[in-house]
Motif scaffolding. Structure first.
Motif, PDB file in Angstrom:
ATOM      1  N   ASN A 298       0.888  -1.132  -0.008  1.00 11.71           N
ATOM      2  CA  ASN A 298      -0.161   0.120   0.038  1.00 11.71           C
ATOM      3  C   ASN A 298       0.839   1.260   0.003  1.00 11.71           C
ATOM      4  O   ASN A 298       0.406   2.126  -0.532  1.00 11.71           O
ATOM      5  N   ILE A 299       1.922   1.144   0.906  1.00 11.13           N
ATOM      6  CA  ILE A 299       2.818   2.492   1.035  1.00 11.13           C
ATOM      7  C   ILE A 299       3.346   2.849  -0.544  1.00 11.13           C
ATOM      8  O   ILE A 299       3.663   3.621  -1.032  1.00 11.13           O
ATOM      9  N   ALA A 300       3.789   1.725  -1.149  1.00 11.66           N
ATOM     10  CA  ALA A 300       4.620   1.731  -2.378  1.00 11.66           C
ATOM     11  C   ALA A 300       3.926   2.289  -3.653  1.00 11.66           C
ATOM     12  O   ALA A 300       3.981   3.203  -4.060  1.00 11.66           O
ATOM     13  N   SER A 301       2.490   1.746  -3.597  1.00  6.71           N
ATOM     14  CA  SER A 301       1.423   2.212  -4.684  1.00  6.71           C
ATOM     15  C   SER A 301       1.133   3.800  -4.510  1.00  6.71           C
ATOM     16  O   SER A 301       1.090   4.496  -5.367  1.00  6.71           O
ATOM     17  N   TYR A 302       0.828   4.024  -3.215  1.00  5.90           N
ATOM     18  CA  TYR A 302       0.521   5.274  -2.752  1.00  5.90           C
ATOM     19  C   TYR A 302       1.448   6.541  -3.017  1.00  5.90           C
ATOM     20  O   TYR A 302       1.469   7.508  -3.657  1.00  5.90           O
ATOM     21  N   GLU A 303       2.796   5.772  -2.635  1.00  4.44           N
ATOM     22  CA  GLU A 303       4.069   6.953  -2.853  1.00  4.44           C
ATOM     23  C   GLU A 303       4.087   7.211  -4.485  1.00  4.44           C
ATOM     24  O   GLU A 303       4.721   8.164  -4.861  1.00  4.44           O
ATOM     25  N   ASN A 304       4.097   5.846  -5.183  1.00  8.28           N
ATOM     26  CA  ASN A 304       4.184   6.236  -6.489  1.00  8.28           C
ATOM     27  C   ASN A 304       3.015   6.935  -7.265  1.00  8.28           C
ATOM     28  O   ASN A 304       3.540   7.941  -8.081  1.00  8.28           O
ATOM     29  N   GLU A 305       1.764   7.000  -6.635  1.00  4.73           N
ATOM     30  CA  GLU A 305       0.904   7.906  -7.149  1.00  4.73           C
ATOM     31  C   GLU A 305       1.492   9.485  -6.869  1.00  4.73           C
ATOM     32  O   GLU A 305       1.513  10.450  -7.892  1.00  4.73           O
ATOM     33  N   LEU A 306       1.922   9.806  -5.803  1.00  2.00           N
ATOM     34  CA  LEU A 306       2.437  10.917  -5.189  1.00  2.00           C
ATOM     35  C   LEU A 306       3.611  11.639  -6.159  1.00  2.00           C
ATOM     36  O   LEU A 306       3.563  12.395  -6.735  1.00  2.00           O
ATOM     37  N   LEU A 307       4.532  10.401  -6.409  1.00  2.00           N
ATOM     38  CA  LEU A 307       5.578  10.592  -7.187  1.00  2.00           C
ATOM     39  C   LEU A 307       5.174  11.033  -8.759  1.00  2.00           C
ATOM     40  O   LEU A 307       5.624  12.064  -9.441  1.00  2.00           O
ATOM     41  N   GLU A 308       4.514  10.353  -9.340  1.00  2.00           N
ATOM     42  CA  GLU A 308       3.773  10.757 -10.698  1.00  2.00           C
ATOM     43  C   GLU A 308       3.242  12.125 -10.476  1.00  2.00           C
ATOM     44  O   GLU A 308       3.407  12.992 -11.686  1.00  2.00           O
ATOM     45  N   TYR A 309       2.461  12.356  -9.810  1.00  2.00           N
ATOM     46  CA  TYR A 309       1.540  13.874  -9.719  1.00  2.00           C
ATOM     47  C   TYR A 309       2.624  14.656  -9.341  1.00  2.00           C
ATOM     48  O   TYR A 309       2.355  15.909 -10.050  1.00  2.00           O
ATOM     49  N   GLY A 310       3.584  14.826  -8.368  1.00  2.00           N
ATOM     50  CA  GLY A 310       4.395  15.627  -8.217  1.00  2.00           C
ATOM     51  C   GLY A 310       5.258  15.983  -9.374  1.00  2.00           C
ATOM     52  O   GLY A 310       5.632  17.191  -9.640  1.00  2.00           O
ATOM     53  N   THR A 311       5.790  14.868 -10.249  1.00  2.00           N
ATOM     54  CA  THR A 311       6.674  15.018 -11.181  1.00  2.00           C
ATOM     55  C   THR A 311       5.882  15.886 -12.292  1.00  2.00           C
ATOM     56  O   THR A 311       6.372  16.859 -13.008  1.00  2.00           O
ATOM     57  N   LYS A 312       4.752  15.454 -12.506  1.00  2.00           N
ATOM     58  CA  LYS A 312       3.932  16.085 -13.835  1.00  2.00           C
ATOM     59  C   LYS A 312       3.680  17.796 -13.317  1.00  2.00           C
ATOM     60  O   LYS A 312       3.952  18.511 -14.168  1.00  2.00           O
ATOM     61  N   LYS A 313       3.414  17.857 -12.326  1.00  2.00           N
ATOM     62  CA  LYS A 313       3.010  19.245 -11.638  1.00  2.00           C
ATOM     63  C   LYS A 313       4.009  20.189 -11.717  1.00  2.00           C
ATOM     64  O   LYS A 313       4.033  21.441 -12.057  1.00  2.00           O
ATOM     65  N   LEU A 314       5.325  19.544 -11.182  1.00  2.00           N
ATOM     66  CA  LEU A 314       6.396  20.388 -11.156  1.00  2.00           C
ATOM     67  C   LEU A 314       7.262  20.989 -12.397  1.00  2.00           C
ATOM     68  O   LEU A 314       7.536  21.833 -12.703  1.00  2.00           O
ATOM     69  N   LEU A 315       6.944  19.678 -13.235  1.00  2.00           N
ATOM     70  CA  LEU A 315       7.587  20.044 -14.751  1.00  2.00           C
ATOM     71  C   LEU A 315       6.683  20.924 -15.625  1.00  2.00           C
ATOM     72  O   LEU A 315       6.877  21.426 -16.430  1.00  2.00           O
TER      73      LEU A 315
END
Ligand SMILES: *Cc1c(COP(=O)(O)O)cnc(C)c1O
Length: 404
Positions: A298-315
């Protein structure tokens, strides 16, 4: 699945304000925050059964000893070590690495080779350089590419029968790259080299299985996985730990002492001289229980979601560049704004209540590779939210406006 709003209730610190704003904590790769159950374990220890362990016959000492040894058992189970005595409780990753690096002085001679990776934390570079100075062994480095991935074909060419040791971190703290450690371990063993994996950065995200990895040594710190500072582990295969000499002399680590000769205690006590961090060890066990109750999948899949979201927004911010763009990475985003010093961005972002790290992240060689003084690093944990990422993006935009 993971209910982040419920989880946030477990962390008292997430309610505090910084500079008049609710804290947004994005410095998880430096240290994680502490849930109430772990704080309770610490308070319970000092309120109810604080005593020195292993030596006392009185009730408090026995209770403390039992709790400490139960914690060791929890660490063993978490990492799936074969034996409890293969778990040495240390003061943290740095201490664990130094036990191995010092111990290997006896096993190396001039011309032997040690391989490290270009992605290492300073704590995984300096002890090996010191070991090379003592023994005449030579340090070799697996280089990396622009994405922050190790060049595995070069690794193949570095390995030979001179290779005695390979040291790689499981996940890079500066870039978040997940290294192919299975392959690294297997290839090192083919030439007869031992492997130490630095798991300080991986343990908050994944649950390593040291037997399945067939790794010789695995090290980590409790404070990056919801536990307290000042405690961590050295896992070593029994045969290696028996071969390695003790690191420190003192109480607890002996069998018989006379002025003529001392014999050492068996594992794990041989490596645990002096009074250990008793409370820290117990709280480490509580932290592992807590994280396992949430579940590492659960931790890994949620953190991946955050990573994808953060990467997209920051870029979406013009002139923002992300360092560390491997497909295989965890929730760490290292970035810079064009022509702006990372420190200046970090300062403005802090004024808005957001904790990020700026600088070289104890990995100067990586910064030299990219020819930058440092980066701004936002590292997400399972208790962070997309709303917090939105706040970071707004803050970075504001910093950009003020500084350009
Ligand atoms: C944090 C970290 C370390 C050092 O851990 P300490 O707890 O400071 O001893 C070593 N390696 C990596 C990859 C880290 O992230």
């Amino acid at each position: 699945m993971l209910d982040v709003h419920k989880i946030r209730e477990d962390f008292p610190i997430l309610k505090r304000e910084v500079n008049g704003k609710t804290l947004v904590y994005f410095d998880n790769a430096a240290t994680s925050q502490t849930p109430q159950v772990v704080i309770n374990a610490i308070v319970d220890y000092y309120s109810n059964y604080n005593a020195n362990i292993h030596r006392g016959v009185h009730t408090l000492s026995q209770e403390a000893t039992d709790a400490y040894e139960i914690a060791r058992k929890k660490v063993q189970e978490h990492f799936n070590a074969q034996y409890t005595h293969e778990i040495i409780l240390t003061s943290g990753t740095t201490h664990s690495i130094n036990i191995v690096a010092t111990g290997f002085t006896n096993f190396l001679s001039k011309g032997d080779e040690i391989i490290v990776s270009a992605l290492e934390h300073h704590s995984n570079i300096v002890p090996w350089q010191m070991l090379c100075d003592r023994t005449g062994a030579v340090l070799k480095v697996i280089p990396m590419n622009e994405d922050g991935e190790l060049l595995m074909d070069v690794y193949d060419t570095l390995l030979s029968d001179k290779t005695k040791l390979v040291f790689v971190n499981h996940i890079s703290n500066a870039l978040g790259t997940i290294n192919p450690i299975e392959e690294i371990i297997e290839k090192a063993h083919k030439v007869g080299a031992a492997v130490l994996i630095d798991g300080a950065q991986s343990c908050p995200h994944v649950k390593p299985d040291v037997q399945a990895l067939d790794v010789d040594f695995y090290v980590a710190s409790a404070h990056k996985l919801c536990g307290p500072t000042g405690v961590g582990l050295l896992y070593g295969k029994e045969e290696w730990l028996n071969k390695l000499p003790p690191y420190q002399g003192g109480g607890e680590m002996i069998d018989q002492v006379t002025f003529e000769k001392t014999t050492y205690a068996g594992l794990p006590h041989k490596f645990e001289a002096g009074t250990p961090n008793i409370c820290g060890g117990i709280a480490f066990g509580a932290a592992l229980d807590y994280m396992n109750s949430i579940g590492f999948d659960n931790i890994a899949s949620y953190e991946n979601e955050l990573l994808e979201y953060g990467t997209k927004k920051l870029l979406e911010i013009e002139g923002l560049k992300i360092y560390g763009t491997s497909k295989n990475k965890t929730s760490v985003i290292s970035f810079n704004l064009e022509n702006i010093h990372p420190y200046d961005v970090g300062t403005i972002v802090d004024k808005l209540g957001i904790a990020v790290r700026t600088g070289h992240h104890c990995a100067q060689p990586i910064m030299d590779f990219y020819k930058i003084p440092g980066t701004i690093r936002a590292s997400f944990s399972f208790y962070n939210t997309k709303e917090e990422i939105d706040a970071l993006v707004e803050a970075v935009k504001r910093a950009k406006m003020m500084l350009s």
